[in-house]
Design a protein around this motif. Structure first.
Motif, PDB file in Angstrom:
ATOM      1  N   THR A   1       0.833  -1.188   0.000  1.00 57.29           N
ATOM      2  CA  THR A   1       0.000   0.000   0.000  1.00 57.29           C
ATOM      3  C   THR A   1       0.871   1.242   0.000  1.00 57.29           C
ATOM      4  N   VAL A   2       0.321   2.348  -0.507  1.00 53.65           N
ATOM      5  CA  VAL A   2       0.986   3.634  -0.321  1.00 53.65           C
ATOM      6  C   VAL A   2       0.580   4.236   1.021  1.00 53.65           C
ATOM      7  N   GLY A   3      -0.396   3.644   1.678  1.00 51.95           N
ATOM      8  CA  GLY A   3      -0.865   4.113   2.979  1.00 51.95           C
ATOM      9  C   GLY A   3      -0.156   3.409   4.113  1.00 51.95           C
ATOM     10  N   ALA A   4       1.075   3.825   4.397  1.00 49.76           N
ATOM     11  CA  ALA A   4       1.885   3.133   5.406  1.00 49.76           C
ATOM     12  C   ALA A   4       1.248   3.151   6.788  1.00 49.76           C
ATOM     13  N   LEU A   5       0.330   4.081   7.021  1.00 52.35           N
ATOM     14  CA  LEU A   5      -0.339   4.146   8.318  1.00 52.35           C
ATOM     15  C   LEU A   5      -1.123   2.876   8.611  1.00 52.35           C
ATOM     16  N   TYR A   6      -1.526   2.152   7.563  1.00 49.74           N
ATOM     17  CA  TYR A   6      -2.245   0.891   7.779  1.00 49.74           C
ATOM     18  C   TYR A   6      -1.372  -0.141   8.497  1.00 49.74           C
ATOM     19  N   GLY A   7      -0.054  -0.046   8.310  1.00 50.75           N
ATOM     20  CA  GLY A   7       0.824  -0.953   9.048  1.00 50.75           C
ATOM     21  C   GLY A   7       0.669  -0.774  10.542  1.00 50.75           C
TER      22      GLY A   7
ATOM     23  N   GLN B   1      -7.506   6.954  16.471  1.00 46.53           N
ATOM     24  CA  GLN B   1      -7.076   8.276  16.933  1.00 46.53           C
ATOM     25  C   GLN B   1      -5.575   8.343  17.183  1.00 46.53           C
ATOM     26  N   GLU B   2      -5.050   7.335  17.862  1.00 42.31           N
ATOM     27  CA  GLU B   2      -3.624   7.365  18.188  1.00 42.31           C
ATOM     28  C   GLU B   2      -2.755   7.174  16.954  1.00 42.31           C
ATOM     29  N   ALA B   3      -3.198   6.327  16.018  1.00 41.61           N
ATOM     30  CA  ALA B   3      -2.437   6.151  14.783  1.00 41.61           C
ATOM     31  C   ALA B   3      -2.438   7.442  13.969  1.00 41.61           C
ATOM     32  N   TRP B   4      -3.573   8.118  13.924  1.00 38.09           N
ATOM     33  CA  TRP B   4      -3.663   9.371  13.181  1.00 38.09           C
ATOM     34  C   TRP B   4      -2.733  10.418  13.784  1.00 38.09           C
ATOM     35  N   ALA B   5      -2.791  10.559  15.110  1.00 28.61           N
ATOM     36  CA  ALA B   5      -1.911  11.525  15.783  1.00 28.61           C
ATOM     37  C   ALA B   5      -0.442  11.173  15.563  1.00 28.61           C
ATOM     38  N   TYR B   6      -0.125   9.898  15.583  1.00 26.89           N
ATOM     39  CA  TYR B   6       1.249   9.434  15.361  1.00 26.89           C
ATOM     40  C   TYR B   6       1.705   9.807  13.951  1.00 26.89           C
ATOM     41  N   GLY B   7       0.810   9.635  12.966  1.00 22.87           N
ATOM     42  CA  GLY B   7       1.149   9.995  11.598  1.00 22.87           C
ATOM     43  C   GLY B   7       1.331  11.490  11.407  1.00 22.87           C
ATOM     44  N   LEU B   8       0.608  12.280  12.172  1.00 24.44           N
ATOM     45  CA  LEU B   8       0.733  13.731  12.080  1.00 24.44           C
ATOM     46  C   LEU B   8       2.046  14.236  12.668  1.00 24.44           C
ATOM     47  N   ASP B   9       2.459  13.626  13.780  1.00 18.55           N
ATOM     48  CA  ASP B   9       3.532  14.221  14.581  1.00 18.55           C
ATOM     49  C   ASP B   9       4.849  13.452  14.598  1.00 18.55           C
ATOM     50  N   GLU B  10       4.811  12.136  14.335  1.00 19.13           N
ATOM     51  CA  GLU B  10       6.002  11.338  14.643  1.00 19.13           C
ATOM     52  C   GLU B  10       6.535  10.481  13.507  1.00 19.13           C
ATOM     53  N   ILE B  11       5.761  10.221  12.468  1.00 24.65           N
ATOM     54  CA  ILE B  11       6.284   9.434  11.355  1.00 24.65           C
ATOM     55  C   ILE B  11       7.053  10.369  10.425  1.00 24.65           C
TER      56      ILE B  11
ATOM     57  N   GLY C   1       1.490   8.658   5.645  1.00 29.92           N
ATOM     58  CA  GLY C   1       0.972   7.299   5.515  1.00 29.92           C
ATOM     59  C   GLY C   1      -0.507   7.218   5.238  1.00 29.92           C
ATOM     60  N   TRP C   2      -1.160   8.373   5.020  1.00 30.04           N
ATOM     61  CA  TRP C   2      -2.579   8.372   4.662  1.00 30.04           C
ATOM     62  C   TRP C   2      -2.749   7.662   3.324  1.00 30.04           C
ATOM     63  N   GLY C   3      -3.763   6.826   3.200  1.00 34.26           N
ATOM     64  CA  GLY C   3      -3.999   6.112   1.959  1.00 34.26           C
ATOM     65  C   GLY C   3      -5.413   5.582   1.899  1.00 34.26           C
ATOM     66  N   THR C   4      -5.808   5.106   0.734  1.00 32.61           N
ATOM     67  CA  THR C   4      -7.197   4.709   0.530  1.00 32.61           C
ATOM     68  C   THR C   4      -7.386   3.232   0.195  1.00 32.61           C
ATOM     69  N   SER C   5      -6.302   2.457   0.068  1.00 34.06           N
ATOM     70  CA  SER C   5      -6.470   1.039  -0.255  1.00 34.06           C
ATOM     71  C   SER C   5      -5.251   0.254   0.201  1.00 34.06           C
ATOM     72  N   LEU C   6      -5.429  -1.056   0.312  1.00 30.54           N
ATOM     73  CA  LEU C   6      -4.312  -1.930   0.680  1.00 30.54           C
ATOM     74  C   LEU C   6      -4.540  -3.334   0.149  1.00 30.54           C
ATOM     75  N   LEU C   7      -3.449  -4.044  -0.040  1.00 31.73           N
ATOM     76  CA  LEU C   7      -3.448  -5.479  -0.328  1.00 31.73           C
ATOM     77  C   LEU C   7      -2.738  -6.166   0.821  1.00 31.73           C
ATOM     78  N   ALA C   8      -3.388  -7.151   1.429  1.00 30.18           N
ATOM     79  CA  ALA C   8      -2.784  -7.922   2.513  1.00 30.18           C
ATOM     80  C   ALA C   8      -2.365  -9.294   1.995  1.00 30.18           C
ATOM     81  N   MET C   9      -1.107  -9.653   2.253  1.00 26.59           N
ATOM     82  CA  MET C   9      -0.555 -10.943   1.842  1.00 26.59           C
ATOM     83  C   MET C   9      -0.327 -11.812   3.075  1.00 26.59           C
ATOM     84  N   ARG C  10      -0.458 -13.111   2.895  1.00 26.89           N
ATOM     85  CA  ARG C  10      -0.151 -14.062   3.968  1.00 26.89           C
ATOM     86  C   ARG C  10       0.600 -15.242   3.362  1.00 26.89           C
TER      87      ARG C  10
END
Length: 512
Positions: free
Chosen positions: A256-262, A284-294, A391-400
């Motif tokens: 994904t281009v949305g690293a925040l999903y990790g 909420q915490e992931a969003w704040a983390y993406g704003l301030d710390e990533i 890390g904001w993004g709109t889609s992801l592919l999950a692999m296993r």
């Protein structure tokens, strides 16, 4: 097409869920899904189907997308097991600083350099199998012969009616006979059909350097815009040949281009509590983390991609667990823009997922060129800009274990919340995609409020508990459109594809 392109007024179970063995597509409009499925049946790639569906959506969902908007698609190659990205992003003209005053917000200064066509063409050149012209056949028919206007298109147009009919071409298109089109009426767009035909025949040169480009620039400048033909000619797509795969604490690897999903998926795996309050606190915490710390290696010259990847690792997410469990609720702003999400899998295993968008409130300020809506990209101008986390993004592919497990995307201001909740439901909670999209959801806030939307179908007891624990919420009706629209596909162990189209936008999943 005019007899089959209407969306149902209520969700049709046969549209919400589908299975297939050779291919699958999910979009928010049955006509777009049908166009993509037809391409798959002809032997086209997932990217071919994605573009064909997206082109139809510029006709039948004009409040969400336009050829003058943006398009981004992430593509998984089953041979290399890697994903790459191609995007055509809207941009400011070179002579436009973006510092709009009140008058400027209603002027041609809001008109951007388009990205949709460059993004689609670059993706087709890299991954397409059919001819470029074949991808626009259904879109041309829908525009020329018309399609049945549904209640969602009517509702969006009514909400933004002051912009839609501000200028003559908009009145001719959306107000035939002097009144806004009606639900059930066949809506024709001959000017857009002509543009699509020329685009199919001549390619991007017509759009960025030919007659269309000249008229687009002239229209914008007649209304005070600063865009030039040099701006149009200088436009180019963005390409990332190989995206890094992001491991998560739950054992999945996401593309994904949305690293925040990790961070989001890791937190969901690391925290045993699985109630609505905890899921909202994770968001909420992931969003704040993406704003301030990533760290953002795109904008910070001192950061590297390795720094960004380390910040979204399972180990980094583990350090955020105490914040989720013991911290205070942290509301945040969201944005408003129209968008469509598409996910596709073809017979060879190629997967295409992403969004294309007006990047704008519906109809922009009301300007059109040759049937193409000229958007007002909300995030480009200082007065309308809200800060978006890294890390904001709109889609992801999950692999296993090296195999695709789930691909999902969503439009709307609640895109991240939507993809997060549906991914957790399918990957961590064991739901089928159809079960997942029928769950009540929480979403983003709608400005000026910072209180997140929560569908009232959760029930009073659950919502009162949220408020008691300090989470301010905005109760909304069930099946709220601003919750997004999950377009998703789950991959069964036996090779069956399980497609889903969110009932909130009344689209369709089609397999074969």
């Amino acid at each position: 097409m005019s007899g089959v392109a209407a969306r149902p007024s209520t969700p049709n179970p046969e549209h919400v869920s589908a299975t297939g063995r050779k291919g699958m597509i999910s979009t928010s409009h049955p006509a777009a899904s049908a166009a993509g499925q037809a391409v798959l049946r002809k032997g086209g790639s997932a990217v071919d189907a994605y573009i064909a569906a997206a082109a139809v959506q510029t006709v039948v969902e004009p409040t969400m997308t336009t050829l003058a908007g943006g398009l981004a698609v992430t593509v998984y190659d089953p041979q290399t097991r890697q994903s790459g990205l191609v995007a055509g992003m809207v941009g400011l003209p070179a002579g436009e600083p973006g510092n709009l005053d009140e008058k400027g917000h209603l002027s041609g200064r809001t008109v951007p350099v388009p990205g949709w066509v460059h993004g689609a063409h670059a993706a087709w050149k890299r991954w397409g199998r059919l001819s470029w012209a074949e991808l626009f056949t259904d879109a041309v028919v829908a525009a020329r012969d018309g399609f049945v206007a549904d209640q969602l298109l009517w509702g969006w147009t009514f909400e933004y009616r002051m912009a839609a009919g501000r200028y003559q071409e908009g009145r001719d298109t959306w107000f035939p006979g002097g009144y806004q089109f009606r639900v059930g009426e066949v809506l024709r767009q001959p000017a857009l059909a002509g543009t699509l035909e020329q685009l199919a025949e001549q390619g991007p040169e017509y759009f960025y350097e030919g007659d269309f480009a000249k008229r687009y620039v002239e229209t914008a400048r007649r209304h005070g815009g600063r865009i030039t033909l040099d701006d149009m000619a200088a436009a180019a797509p963005v390409e990332m040949p190989a995206l890094p795969a992001l491991p998560t604490a739950g054992g999945y690897e996401i593309h994904t281009v949305g690293a925040l999903y990790g961070v989001l998926l890791s937190l969901s795996s690391l925290i045993e509590t699985d109630d609505l309050y905890t899921r909202m606190r994770i968001m909420q915490e992931a969003w704040a983390y993406g704003l301030d710390e990533i760290p953002d290696f795109f904008t910070d010259p001192t950061a590297s991609i390795e720094d960004t990847l380390a910040a979204v690792s399972p180990e980094a997410a583990e350090k955020l667990v105490p914040r989720v469990l013991h911290g205070k609720p942290r509301p945040f702003d969201a944005m408003s823009m129209g968008t469509n999400a598409i996910v596709v899998v073809d017979e060879r295993g190629q997967i295409a997922h992403g969004t294309h968008s007006s990047s704008s409130p519906a109809f922009g300020i009301g300007l059109m060129t040759d049937g193409v809506i000229m958007p007002r990209p909300a995030t480009l101008f200082a007065a309308a800009l809200m800060k978006v986390p890294v890390g904001w993004g709109t889609s992801l592919l999950a692999m296993r274990d090296g195999k695709p497990a789930w691909v999902g995307g969503s439009p709307a201001i609640s895109a991240v919340e939507n993809v997060f909740q549906n991914s957790v439901n399918v990957l961590h909670r064991g739901m089928t995609p159809a079960e997942s999209v029928n769950q009540p959801m929480f979403g983003a806030s709608i400005a000026p409020s910072k209180f997140p939307m929560v569908e009232a179908s959760f029930g009073d007891t659950v919502l009162e508990d949220l408020e008691r624990r300090g989470v301010g919420i905005t109760r909304v009706s069930p099946w709220e459109l601003e919750m997004g629209s999950c377009q998703g596909i789950a991959f069964g162990e036996d090779g069956t594809l399980h497609g889903v189209a969110d009932p909130r936008r009344i689209g369709q999943a089609l397999g074969h």
